[in-house]
Every structure is written in structure tokens, then in C-alpha cells.
Scaffold this motif. Structure first.
Motif, short mmCIF file in Angstrom:
data_model
loop_
_atom_site.label_atom_id
_atom_site.label_comp_id
_atom_site.label_asym_id
_atom_site.label_seq_id
_atom_site.Cartn_x
_atom_site.Cartn_y
_atom_site.Cartn_z
N GLY A 1 51.69 23.02 27.80
CA GLY A 1 51.96 22.57 26.45
C GLY A 1 51.56 21.15 26.12
N ALA A 2 50.86 20.48 27.04
CA ALA A 2 50.43 19.11 26.78
C ALA A 2 49.06 19.09 26.12
CB ALA A 2 50.37 18.32 28.09
N THR A 3 48.82 18.05 25.32
CA THR A 3 47.46 17.73 24.91
C THR A 3 46.76 17.14 26.13
OG1 THR A 3 48.11 17.28 22.63
CG2 THR A 3 46.04 16.28 23.39
N VAL A 4 45.52 17.52 26.39
CA VAL A 4 44.82 17.06 27.58
C VAL A 4 43.57 16.29 27.19
CG1 VAL A 4 43.68 17.72 29.73
CG2 VAL A 4 45.69 19.00 28.94
N ILE A 5 43.43 15.09 27.75
CA ILE A 5 42.21 14.31 27.63
C ILE A 5 41.60 14.24 29.02
CG2 ILE A 5 41.19 12.07 27.05
CD1 ILE A 5 43.60 11.56 25.23
N SER A 6 40.41 14.79 29.19
CA SER A 6 39.78 14.82 30.51
C SER A 6 38.71 13.73 30.61
CB SER A 6 39.15 16.19 30.77
OG SER A 6 40.16 17.18 30.91
N LEU A 7 38.86 12.87 31.60
CA LEU A 7 37.86 11.83 31.87
C LEU A 7 36.77 12.42 32.77
CD1 LEU A 7 40.23 8.78 32.48
CD2 LEU A 7 39.15 9.52 30.35
N PRO A 8 35.52 11.97 32.59
CA PRO A 8 34.41 12.57 33.35
C PRO A 8 34.42 12.23 34.83
CG PRO A 8 33.63 10.72 32.03
CD PRO A 8 35.04 10.98 31.62
N PHE A 9 35.09 11.15 35.20
CA PHE A 9 35.20 10.77 36.61
C PHE A 9 36.48 9.97 36.79
CE2 PHE A 9 32.35 7.89 34.34
CZ PHE A 9 32.99 6.68 34.48
N ASN A 10 36.87 9.78 38.04
CA ASN A 10 38.13 9.10 38.35
C ASN A 10 38.04 7.61 38.03
OD1 ASN A 10 39.78 7.65 40.93
ND2 ASN A 10 40.88 9.16 39.74
N MET A 11 38.93 7.14 37.16
CA MET A 11 38.95 5.73 36.75
C MET A 11 40.18 4.99 37.25
SD MET A 11 37.61 6.11 32.80
CE MET A 11 37.67 4.33 32.54
N GLY A 12 41.09 5.68 37.91
CA GLY A 12 42.31 5.05 38.37
C GLY A 12 43.38 5.05 37.28
N VAL A 13 44.60 4.69 37.66
CA VAL A 13 45.71 4.73 36.72
C VAL A 13 45.46 3.81 35.53
CG1 VAL A 13 48.18 4.30 36.42
CG2 VAL A 13 47.35 5.30 38.55
N GLY A 14 44.90 2.64 35.77
CA GLY A 14 44.64 1.71 34.68
C GLY A 14 43.70 2.29 33.63
N GLY A 15 42.60 2.88 34.09
CA GLY A 15 41.65 3.48 33.15
C GLY A 15 42.26 4.66 32.41
N ALA A 16 43.03 5.48 33.13
CA ALA A 16 43.68 6.63 32.49
C ALA A 16 44.69 6.19 31.45
CB ALA A 16 44.34 7.51 33.54
N MET A 17 45.49 5.18 31.79
CA MET A 17 46.51 4.70 30.85
C MET A 17 45.88 4.02 29.64
SD MET A 17 49.45 5.73 31.62
CE MET A 17 50.26 4.75 30.35
N ARG A 18 44.83 3.28 29.84
CA ARG A 18 44.19 2.66 28.67
C ARG A 18 43.66 3.73 27.72
NH1 ARG A 18 39.85 -2.38 28.66
NH2 ARG A 18 40.02 -2.82 26.44
N THR A 19 43.12 4.80 28.28
CA THR A 19 42.70 5.92 27.45
C THR A 19 43.88 6.47 26.65
OG1 THR A 19 40.97 6.53 29.04
CG2 THR A 19 41.69 8.24 27.50
N GLY A 20 45.03 6.61 27.31
CA GLY A 20 46.22 7.09 26.63
C GLY A 20 46.67 6.16 25.52
N PHE A 21 46.59 4.85 25.76
CA PHE A 21 47.00 3.89 24.74
C PHE A 21 46.04 3.88 23.55
CE2 PHE A 21 49.18 1.66 28.40
CZ PHE A 21 50.47 1.98 27.97
#
Length: 243
Positions: free
Chosen positions: A56-76
Motif C-alpha cells: 500500500g505504499a507509494t514507491v519511488i525507485s532509484l536507478p542505483f544505490n545512493m545510500g540513505v542520504g540520497g534516498a531520504m533527499r529524494t523523499g524530501f
């Protein structure tokens, strides 16, 4: 005085967490049904994205591993673009108890950033040796920088109001400890306020945590370097904004 949020986004960074992410999303939706959930799939090579979407989540898929910082910035960035009043990070591995989401968000009535602190007289979470020494030192330095008593500045269980979201979109580093130490130093130097609330950390639901004597010693050295770099960057950013 910060105003209480009305629209809240729960951001779940996830990398190869197919064993945990479905249960984590389901538990978030059960504990906080009025909040939206976005899973940032950080370049996973397993079924993380599919399972998160099925839960039930909205999913944003990054093309490669960016680490927690990169993932969280995408979320923000997503949170700001969609007009959310607040965003809160909940890790996919099940260690953050979704029942504490509202408790951490309540801290935003007092500050721009609210940290769910693991070492604040709640729960039995314990770290020993060099890793514990590093955490104590980091907390003592960041307490002086923020002029607020903090005990757990490496906790990822933290909430941000709209001002903090905007700051994180502007600056949220992806390197080691950038998502916790560096981003917090930069936010404080930018004039944002921070508080903490006590939470209990749970064991990782599936998989094995990477804690051993060698890893703890490496953590101590890397965290000292990361803190020094964060303080230098923060001071430079503060001087630039003053001119």
C-alpha cells in the motif's frame, strides 16, 4: 513557535529489504492510517519495490544505490513537491516502532526537527565499546552546537516540519553519516531548531546487524572524521549566509 503538522508523509528508505518492508509498511498504515507512506527503493536488486507497493505504499525507485542520504533527499523532494507539512523517516528493517511515529511528530510543536532518541531512559537498546563512545561524543558536540541536550544524534527516526524539509531539499548529503550528523549541523547553522523525544528501538526483524569489534572501531574513526567535516561545512555555510 512551529505549528503542528496536518499533512504528514512517512518516508521509508529501503535497499534490498524484501524480507522486512512489507510488514513495516503494513504496521505504519495500521499505526498511522491518516499519514501517507512513500518507500524510496534505493536501487534494490530484490523484490523490495513490488512488495512495498503491494503493501500500500507509494514507491519511488532509484536507478542505483545512493545510500540513505540520497534516498531520504529524494523523499524530501517528493514531500515538498506534494505540499506536506511534515515528513518522518521510518527505516524499513523494523527497528523503528511505528507506534512511536506520533510521539516523534509531537516534538515538532517545539522545534523544526524532532529526533526519536534511543538513549533517553526508554527501552533497552544498548551499544557498547567504541561505537558507544563515538555516539556519546557526537551527542555532546551536537548538544553544544544546537544549544539543546541531545543524546542520540545518529538516530534516523526523526521528523521534519516544512522549514526543515526545505532545508533538507537544499542540503542533505549522501556520504557516511551525512543523513544524520552533517544534515543536522547544517540545519542548525541555517537557524533551525531541534528537540528529541524518547523512543524504544526494536531488534531488526530479519537479517543480521553489522556490529562487531572491528566494525565498531572503524565506526569510531569514521564518525570523528564525519563530525569534523560537518562542523567545517556548517561554519562555512553560516559565514556565506551572513554575507
Amino acid at each position: 513557535m512551529p505549528t503542528p503538522p496536518t499533512r504528514v508523509l512517512v518516508i521509508v528508505p529501503a535497499w534490498n529489504e524484501e524480507a522486512n518492508v512489507g510488514a513495516t509498511v503494513a504496521e505504519i498504515r495500521d499505526s498511522a492510517p491518516s499519514f501517507d507512506v512513500v518507500v524510496v527503493d534505493d536501487g534494490s536488486t530484490d523484490a523490495t519495490a513490488r512488495i512495498a507497493g503491494d503493501a500500500g505504499a507509494t514507491v519511488i525507485s532509484l536507478p542505483f544505490n545512493m545510500g540513505v542520504g540520497g534516498a531520504m533527499r529524494t523523499g524530501f523532494v517528493y514531500a515538498q513537491r506534494e505540499g506536506y507539512d511534515a515528513a518522518i523517516q521510518v527505516d524499513a528493517d523494523g527497528q523503528h516502532d511505528p507506534k512511536d511515529i506520533s510521539r516523534v511528530l509531537d516534538g515538532l510543536a517545539l522545534a523544526d526537527i524532532s529526533i526519536g532518541a534511543r538513549f533517553a531512559e526508554v527501552g533497552s537498546y544498548e551499544v557498547r565499546g567504541p561505537r558507544r563512545w563515538a555516539m556519546r561524543f557526537l551527542a555532546s558536540v551536537l548538544s553544544r552546537v544546537s544549544k539543546t541536550r541531545l543524546t542520540d544524534v545518529t538516530s534516523g527516526f526523526r521528523a521534519a516540519n516544512a522549514r526543515a524539509i526545505a532545508q533538507y531539499v537544499h542540503y542533505y548529503p549522501a556520504e557516511y553519516l551525512g543523513d544524520t550528523i552533517d544534515s543536522l549541523v547544517a540545519a542548525v547553522h541555517a537557524g533551525l531548531t531541534v528537540t528529541q523525544v524518547p523512543v524504544a528501538m526494536r531488534p531488526r526483524q530479519q537479517g543480521v546487524p553489522s556490529q562487531n569489534p572491528l566494525g565498531a572501531t572503524i565506526y569510531l574513526g569514521r564518525s570523528m572524521f564525519a563530525l569534523g567535516l560537518a562542523l567545517v561545512r556548517g561554519a562555512m555555510m553560516s559565514r556565506r549566509s551572513a554575507h
